[in-house]
Write a protein that holds these residues in place. Structure first.
Motif, mmCIF file in Angstrom:
data_model
loop_
_atom_site.group_PDB
_atom_site.id
_atom_site.type_symbol
_atom_site.label_atom_id
_atom_site.label_comp_id
_atom_site.label_asym_id
_atom_site.label_seq_id
_atom_site.Cartn_x
_atom_site.Cartn_y
_atom_site.Cartn_z
ATOM 1 N N GLY A 86 0.810 -1.140 0.061
ATOM 2 C CA GLY A 86 -0.026 -0.135 0.074
ATOM 3 C C GLY A 86 0.722 1.248 0.019
ATOM 4 N N ILE A 87 0.251 2.308 0.488
ATOM 5 C CA ILE A 87 0.733 3.663 0.398
ATOM 6 C C ILE A 87 1.629 3.911 1.639
ATOM 7 N N GLU A 88 2.763 4.415 1.747
ATOM 8 C CA GLU A 88 3.337 4.876 2.876
ATOM 9 C C GLU A 88 3.620 6.414 2.894
ATOM 10 N N TYR A 89 3.288 7.033 3.880
ATOM 11 C CA TYR A 89 3.620 8.533 3.860
ATOM 12 C C TYR A 89 4.648 8.931 4.989
ATOM 13 N N GLY A 90 5.309 7.826 5.596
ATOM 14 C CA GLY A 90 6.207 8.233 6.525
ATOM 15 C C GLY A 90 7.302 9.356 6.504
ATOM 16 N N GLU A 91 7.875 9.596 7.653
ATOM 17 C CA GLU A 91 9.093 10.605 7.492
ATOM 18 C C GLU A 91 10.205 9.950 6.954
ATOM 19 N N GLY A 92 10.404 8.818 6.895
ATOM 20 C CA GLY A 92 11.515 8.144 6.075
ATOM 21 C C GLY A 92 11.550 8.095 4.692
ATOM 22 N N GLU A 93 10.319 8.595 4.097
ATOM 23 C CA GLU A 93 10.251 8.334 2.471
ATOM 24 C C GLU A 93 10.819 9.680 1.960
ATOM 25 N N GLU A 94 11.438 9.280 0.791
ATOM 26 C CA GLU A 94 12.035 10.340 -0.339
ATOM 27 C C GLU A 94 11.125 10.736 -1.076
ATOM 28 N N PHE A 95 10.738 12.003 -1.354
ATOM 29 C CA PHE A 95 9.784 12.411 -2.403
ATOM 30 C C PHE A 95 10.754 13.211 -3.405
ATOM 31 N N PRO A 96 10.717 12.960 -4.750
ATOM 32 C CA PRO A 96 11.318 13.990 -5.578
ATOM 33 C C PRO A 96 11.002 15.329 -5.476
ATOM 34 N N GLU A 97 11.920 16.340 -5.488
ATOM 35 C CA GLU A 97 11.611 17.584 -5.419
ATOM 36 C C GLU A 97 10.867 18.109 -6.387
ATOM 37 N N HIS A 98 10.678 17.571 -7.855
ATOM 38 C CA HIS A 98 10.014 17.864 -8.802
ATOM 39 C C HIS A 98 8.411 17.579 -8.687
ATOM 40 N N LEU A 99 8.248 16.533 -8.021
ATOM 41 C CA LEU A 99 6.906 15.961 -7.689
ATOM 42 C C LEU A 99 6.266 16.496 -6.460
ATOM 43 N N VAL A 100 6.994 17.289 -5.660
ATOM 44 C CA VAL A 100 6.680 18.038 -4.410
ATOM 45 C C VAL A 100 6.143 19.238 -4.996
ATOM 46 N N GLN A 101 6.978 19.843 -5.818
ATOM 47 C CA GLN A 101 6.629 21.156 -6.380
ATOM 48 C C GLN A 101 5.129 21.024 -7.238
ATOM 49 N N THR A 102 4.877 19.861 -8.122
ATOM 50 C CA THR A 102 3.819 19.834 -8.851
ATOM 51 C C THR A 102 2.531 19.633 -7.898
ATOM 52 N N CYS A 103 2.826 19.049 -6.817
ATOM 53 C CA CYS A 103 1.745 18.922 -5.764
ATOM 54 C C CYS A 103 1.395 20.221 -5.253
ATOM 55 N N GLU A 104 2.418 20.967 -4.770
ATOM 56 C CA GLU A 104 2.321 22.272 -3.974
ATOM 57 C C GLU A 104 1.630 23.234 -5.086
ATOM 58 N N LYS A 105 1.635 23.189 -6.476
ATOM 59 C CA LYS A 105 1.131 24.013 -7.407
ATOM 60 C C LYS A 105 -0.353 23.583 -7.321
ATOM 61 N N ALA A 106 -0.461 22.481 -7.587
ATOM 62 C CA ALA A 106 -1.835 21.732 -7.503
ATOM 63 C C ALA A 106 -2.687 21.972 -6.541
ATOM 64 N N LEU A 107 -2.064 21.850 -5.285
ATOM 65 C CA LEU A 107 -2.919 22.332 -3.933
ATOM 66 C C LEU A 107 -3.288 23.828 -4.085
ATOM 67 N N ALA A 108 -2.328 24.514 -4.469
ATOM 68 C CA ALA A 108 -2.562 26.077 -4.429
ATOM 69 C C ALA A 108 -3.919 26.264 -5.281
ATOM 70 N N ALA A 109 -3.736 25.751 -6.527
ATOM 71 C CA ALA A 109 -4.908 25.879 -7.303
ATOM 72 C C ALA A 109 -6.334 25.619 -6.780
ATOM 73 N N VAL A 110 -6.247 24.265 -6.188
ATOM 74 C CA VAL A 110 -7.365 23.628 -5.550
ATOM 75 C C VAL A 110 -7.976 24.783 -4.386
ATOM 76 N N TYR A 111 -7.048 25.101 -3.587
ATOM 77 C CA TYR A 111 -7.701 26.076 -2.648
ATOM 78 C C TYR A 111 -8.015 27.265 -3.244
ATOM 79 N N ALA A 112 -7.455 27.982 -4.169
ATOM 80 C CA ALA A 112 -7.925 29.078 -4.584
ATOM 81 C C ALA A 112 -9.356 29.107 -5.379
ATOM 82 N N GLU A 113 -9.593 27.855 -5.823
ATOM 83 C CA GLU A 113 -11.020 27.689 -6.269
ATOM 84 C C GLU A 113 -12.026 27.292 -5.293
ATOM 85 N N LEU A 114 -11.676 26.284 -4.396
ATOM 86 C CA LEU A 114 -12.435 26.041 -3.369
ATOM 87 C C LEU A 114 -12.897 27.165 -2.436
#
Length: 120
Positions: A86-114
């Protein structure tokens, strides 16, 4: 990984409108709900693996199955999928910076609309 202070966690949104707006931003509820809770996912299949941007929500007095609910949204998460566990969210996980940035942009757009239609 938790995306703190996005503003999303401060919102309460009517379910049908929430479904529409989330879908516009690639976050799909599909069959991930029960009578009181919902989960919206956006799947990323990239070189580093399979990841999910996930936003959970719940209703205190509505009925998700009956499309009669105001949903209180929770802090968005980014997790990495490991087959078959399944899916792990833990502190020990490594997340690619380009993915984190994409998610941050998506979340900002979602928040702006909601935030235009939500109860706070």
């Amino acid at each position: 990984m938790r995306f703190e202070n996005t503003g999303i966690e401060t919102l309460v949104v009517e379910l049908d409108r929430l479904d529409e707006i989330m879908k516009e931003h690639g976050l799909i509820r599909a069959g991930q709900w029960d009578w009181e809770r919902v989960t919206y996912d956006r799947k990323f299949q990239i070189r580093e693996g399979t990841f999910y941007l996930r936003i959970f929500g719940y209703t205190e007095d509505g009925d998700v199955g009956g499309h009669d609910a105001d949903i209180k949204l929770l802090t968005p998460l980014l997790g990495k999928h490991y087959y078959p566990h399944g899916i792990e969210y833990g502190e020990g996980e490594e997340f690619p910076e380009h993915l984190v940035q994409t998610c941050e942009k998506a979340l900002a757009a979602v928040y702006a609309e909601l935030s235009l239609i939500a109860e706070k």
